[in-house]
Design a protein around this motif. Structure first.
Motif, PDB file in Angstrom:
ATOM      1  N   ASN A  40      12.239   5.120  16.556  1.00  0.00           N
ATOM      2  CA  ASN A  40      13.178   5.258  15.599  1.00  0.00           C
ATOM      3  C   ASN A  40      13.853   3.966  15.405  1.00  0.00           C
ATOM      4  OD1 ASN A  40      12.794   8.226  15.143  1.00  0.00           O
ATOM      5  ND2 ASN A  40      14.081   8.552  16.841  1.00  0.00           N
ATOM      6  N   THR A  41      14.170   3.159  15.987  1.00  0.00           N
ATOM      7  CA  THR A  41      14.518   1.821  15.981  1.00  0.00           C
ATOM      8  C   THR A  41      13.269   0.698  14.826  1.00  0.00           C
ATOM      9  OG1 THR A  41      15.570   1.420  17.949  1.00  0.00           O
ATOM     10  CG2 THR A  41      14.941  -0.719  16.611  1.00  0.00           C
ATOM     11  N   LEU A  42      12.301   1.168  15.088  1.00  0.00           N
ATOM     12  CA  LEU A  42      11.265   0.216  14.163  1.00  0.00           C
ATOM     13  C   LEU A  42      11.289   0.929  12.807  1.00  0.00           C
ATOM     14  CD1 LEU A  42       9.187  -1.544  13.406  1.00  0.00           C
ATOM     15  CD2 LEU A  42       7.480  -0.296  14.804  1.00  0.00           C
ATOM     16  N   LYS A  43      11.550   2.472  13.037  1.00  0.00           N
ATOM     17  CA  LYS A  43      11.423   3.200  11.535  1.00  0.00           C
ATOM     18  C   LYS A  43      12.343   2.584  10.714  1.00  0.00           C
ATOM     19  CE  LYS A  43      11.825   7.799   9.810  1.00  0.00           C
ATOM     20  NZ  LYS A  43      11.671   9.228   9.977  1.00  0.00           N
ATOM     21  N   SER A  44      13.845   2.659  11.448  1.00  0.00           N
ATOM     22  CA  SER A  44      14.984   2.284  10.863  1.00  0.00           C
ATOM     23  C   SER A  44      14.815   0.776  10.105  1.00  0.00           C
ATOM     24  CB  SER A  44      16.412   2.373  11.680  1.00  0.00           C
ATOM     25  OG  SER A  44      16.460   3.529  12.011  1.00  0.00           O
ATOM     26  N   TYR A  47       0.734  -1.381  -0.017  1.00  0.00           N
ATOM     27  CA  TYR A  47      -0.038  -0.053   0.086  1.00  0.00           C
ATOM     28  C   TYR A  47       0.894   1.284   0.041  1.00  0.00           C
ATOM     29  CZ  TYR A  47      -3.461  -3.552   1.188  1.00  0.00           C
ATOM     30  OH  TYR A  47      -4.051  -4.627   1.193  1.00  0.00           O
ATOM     31  N   PRO A  48       1.460   1.808  -1.105  1.00  0.00           N
ATOM     32  CA  PRO A  48       2.448   2.697  -1.245  1.00  0.00           C
ATOM     33  C   PRO A  48       1.841   4.008  -0.846  1.00  0.00           C
ATOM     34  CG  PRO A  48       1.964   1.893  -3.448  1.00  0.00           C
ATOM     35  CD  PRO A  48       1.330   1.023  -2.349  1.00  0.00           C
ATOM     36  N   ASN A  49       0.619   4.241  -0.760  1.00  0.00           N
ATOM     37  CA  ASN A  49       0.050   5.528  -0.470  1.00  0.00           C
ATOM     38  C   ASN A  49      -0.237   5.823   1.058  1.00  0.00           C
ATOM     39  OD1 ASN A  49       0.289   6.284  -3.337  1.00  0.00           O
ATOM     40  ND2 ASN A  49      -1.643   5.265  -3.767  1.00  0.00           N
ATOM     41  N   VAL A  50      -0.034   4.735   1.695  1.00  0.00           N
ATOM     42  CA  VAL A  50      -0.308   4.933   3.093  1.00  0.00           C
ATOM     43  C   VAL A  50       0.776   5.601   3.936  1.00  0.00           C
ATOM     44  CG1 VAL A  50      -0.561   3.406   5.244  1.00  0.00           C
ATOM     45  CG2 VAL A  50      -1.809   2.898   3.267  1.00  0.00           C
ATOM     46  N   THR A  51       0.734   6.314   5.098  1.00  0.00           N
ATOM     47  CA  THR A  51       1.524   6.882   5.705  1.00  0.00           C
ATOM     48  C   THR A  51       1.267   6.399   7.053  1.00  0.00           C
ATOM     49  OG1 THR A  51       0.430   9.065   6.131  1.00  0.00           O
ATOM     50  CG2 THR A  51       2.043   8.639   4.070  1.00  0.00           C
ATOM     51  N   ILE A  52       2.272   6.392   7.838  1.00  0.00           N
ATOM     52  CA  ILE A  52       2.179   6.063   9.225  1.00  0.00           C
ATOM     53  C   ILE A  52       2.913   6.628  10.191  1.00  0.00           C
ATOM     54  CG2 ILE A  52       1.916   3.539   8.529  1.00  0.00           C
ATOM     55  CD1 ILE A  52       4.872   3.163   9.486  1.00  0.00           C
ATOM     56  N   THR A  53       2.648   6.493  11.425  1.00  0.00           N
ATOM     57  CA  THR A  53       3.090   6.958  12.572  1.00  0.00           C
ATOM     58  C   THR A  53       3.438   5.945  13.686  1.00  0.00           C
ATOM     59  OG1 THR A  53       1.967   9.289  12.443  1.00  0.00           O
ATOM     60  CG2 THR A  53       3.057   8.696  14.654  1.00  0.00           C
ATOM     61  N   ILE A  54       4.734   5.914  14.111  1.00  0.00           N
ATOM     62  CA  ILE A  54       5.297   4.935  14.970  1.00  0.00           C
ATOM     63  C   ILE A  54       5.283   5.837  16.423  1.00  0.00           C
ATOM     64  CG2 ILE A  54       6.946   3.388  15.610  1.00  0.00           C
ATOM     65  CD1 ILE A  54       7.773   3.308  12.536  1.00  0.00           C
ATOM     66  N   SER A  55       4.530   5.239  17.176  1.00  0.00           N
ATOM     67  CA  SER A  55       4.584   5.744  18.615  1.00  0.00           C
ATOM     68  C   SER A  55       5.319   4.718  19.639  1.00  0.00           C
ATOM     69  CB  SER A  55       3.055   5.944  19.213  1.00  0.00           C
ATOM     70  OG  SER A  55       2.367   6.483  18.313  1.00  0.00           O
ATOM     71  N   GLY A  56       6.445   5.435  20.330  1.00  0.00           N
ATOM     72  CA  GLY A  56       6.984   4.715  21.183  1.00  0.00           C
ATOM     73  C   GLY A  56       6.636   4.728  22.631  1.00  0.00           C
ATOM     74  N   TYR A  57       6.442   3.550  23.266  1.00  0.00           N
ATOM     75  CA  TYR A  57       5.944   3.612  24.692  1.00  0.00           C
ATOM     76  C   TYR A  57       6.811   2.974  25.630  1.00  0.00           C
ATOM     77  CZ  TYR A  57       1.552   4.429  22.387  1.00  0.00           C
ATOM     78  OH  TYR A  57       0.479   5.169  21.553  1.00  0.00           O
ATOM     79  N   CYS A  58       6.589   3.245  26.986  1.00  0.00           N
ATOM     80  CA  CYS A  58       7.497   2.867  27.996  1.00  0.00           C
ATOM     81  C   CYS A  58       6.574   2.195  29.240  1.00  0.00           C
ATOM     82  CB  CYS A  58       8.505   3.613  28.461  1.00  0.00           C
ATOM     83  SG  CYS A  58       9.598   4.488  27.390  1.00  0.00           S
ATOM     84  N   VAL A 100       2.478   0.978  15.105  1.00  0.00           N
ATOM     85  CA  VAL A 100       2.236   1.509  14.047  1.00  0.00           C
ATOM     86  C   VAL A 100       0.855   2.061  14.287  1.00  0.00           C
ATOM     87  CG1 VAL A 100       2.444   1.130  11.661  1.00  0.00           C
ATOM     88  CG2 VAL A 100       4.069   0.505  13.128  1.00  0.00           C
ATOM     89  N   THR A 101       0.515   3.220  13.577  1.00  0.00           N
ATOM     90  CA  THR A 101      -0.844   3.641  13.396  1.00  0.00           C
ATOM     91  C   THR A 101      -0.798   4.287  11.904  1.00  0.00           C
ATOM     92  OG1 THR A 101      -0.971   4.099  15.715  1.00  0.00           O
ATOM     93  CG2 THR A 101      -2.662   5.040  14.400  1.00  0.00           C
ATOM     94  N   LEU A 102      -1.670   3.797  11.193  1.00  0.00           N
ATOM     95  CA  LEU A 102      -1.961   4.734   9.993  1.00  0.00           C
ATOM     96  C   LEU A 102      -2.379   6.155  10.210  1.00  0.00           C
ATOM     97  CD1 LEU A 102      -1.680   1.691   9.184  1.00  0.00           C
ATOM     98  CD2 LEU A 102      -3.587   2.033   7.648  1.00  0.00           C
ATOM     99  N   ASN A 103      -1.828   6.898   9.279  1.00  0.00           N
ATOM    100  CA  ASN A 103      -2.312   8.442   9.580  1.00  0.00           C
ATOM    101  C   ASN A 103      -3.676   8.442   8.384  1.00  0.00           C
ATOM    102  OD1 ASN A 103       0.061   8.923  10.783  1.00  0.00           O
ATOM    103  ND2 ASN A 103       1.105   9.104   9.038  1.00  0.00           N
ATOM    104  N   ARG A 148       7.318   8.351   4.553  1.00  0.00           N
ATOM    105  CA  ARG A 148       5.869   7.778   4.713  1.00  0.00           C
ATOM    106  C   ARG A 148       5.763   7.547   6.158  1.00  0.00           C
ATOM    107  NH1 ARG A 148       5.292   2.785   1.420  1.00  0.00           N
ATOM    108  NH2 ARG A 148       3.413   2.631   2.506  1.00  0.00           N
ATOM    109  N   ILE A 149       6.780   7.743   6.965  1.00  0.00           N
ATOM    110  CA  ILE A 149       7.003   7.302   8.377  1.00  0.00           C
ATOM    111  C   ILE A 149       7.297   8.507   9.340  1.00  0.00           C
ATOM    112  CG2 ILE A 149       7.925   5.603  10.047  1.00  0.00           C
ATOM    113  CD1 ILE A 149       9.026   4.119   7.543  1.00  0.00           C
ATOM    114  N   ALA A 150       6.343   8.913  10.245  1.00  0.00           N
ATOM    115  CA  ALA A 150       6.473   9.851  11.418  1.00  0.00           C
ATOM    116  C   ALA A 150       6.650   9.111  12.707  1.00  0.00           C
ATOM    117  CB  ALA A 150       5.348  10.662  11.481  1.00  0.00           C
ATOM    118  N   THR A 151       7.515   9.713  13.710  1.00  0.00           N
ATOM    119  CA  THR A 151       7.574   9.009  14.787  1.00  0.00           C
ATOM    120  C   THR A 151       7.384   9.849  16.127  1.00  0.00           C
ATOM    121  OG1 THR A 151       9.837   9.822  15.045  1.00  0.00           O
ATOM    122  CG2 THR A 151       9.423   7.558  14.302  1.00  0.00           C
TER     123      THR A 151
END
Length: 161
Positions: free
Chosen positions: A114-118, A85-96, A158-161, A129-132
């Motif tokens: 950022n580890t998952l983004k890499s 799905y090349p038109n999908v953009t995502i946000t990766i949220s880090g939690y602790c 990972v959450t779709l924007n 396509r990836i925000a963090t």
């Protein structure tokens, strides 16, 4: 009056016919996000499709931000899904988990995101396509103060924007 009734009836028939042709396969690479349904009945390219098909979260060890083998496999599935799905953009949220200071956990959550983004970028997903973002310990993914709950809180989601 009669012509108007026929025109209205034609419009209704065309609308019903258009709703009857939803694709249900997953191997058509020309599909756009939101078209068709997967085997579970979720819209292809949706948040639910990602969660069922690839997994929407990667878990980390205590005070760690490196991918464990299971996390590497999830990242590979997520990358494959995103390439579909090349038109999908995502946000990766880090939690602790709630242990540690707020400031430290914000930094740790960002390192996890950022580890998952890499991993996704290294697997061929366009970086643009990836925000963090990091939520640190300000938002808990699991309730409770048990080690099992803490393990669920140490994640990148990972959450779709």
């Amino acid at each position: 009056m009669r012509i108007r009734d026929l025109a209205l009836l034609s419009c209704v028939a065309l609308t019903i016919a258009a709703c009857d042709t939803v694709p249900t396969t997953t191997d058509d690479s020309s599909l756009q996000a939101g078209q068709g349904l997967d085997a579970s009945g979720f819209a292809l390219g949706s948040q639910e499709d990602l969660a069922v098909t690839a997994g929407d979260r990667v878990f980390f060890g205590f005070d760690r931000f490196d991918l464990m083998p299971e996390g590497e496999q999830t990242a590979e599935r997520q990358a494959s899904w995103l390439q579909k799905y090349p038109n999908v953009t995502i946000t990766i949220s880090g939690y602790c988990d709630p242990r540690g200071t707020e400031e430290y956990n914000l930094g740790l959550g960002m390192r996890r995101a950022n580890t998952l983004k890499s991993a996704l970028v290294n697997a061929g997903v366009d970086e643009s396509r990836i925000a963090t973002i990091s939520y640190g310990k300000s938002i808990m993914l699991a309730e409770g103060s048990t080690e099992a709950a803490f393990a669920q809180d140490r994640a990148a989601v990972v959450t779709l924007n």
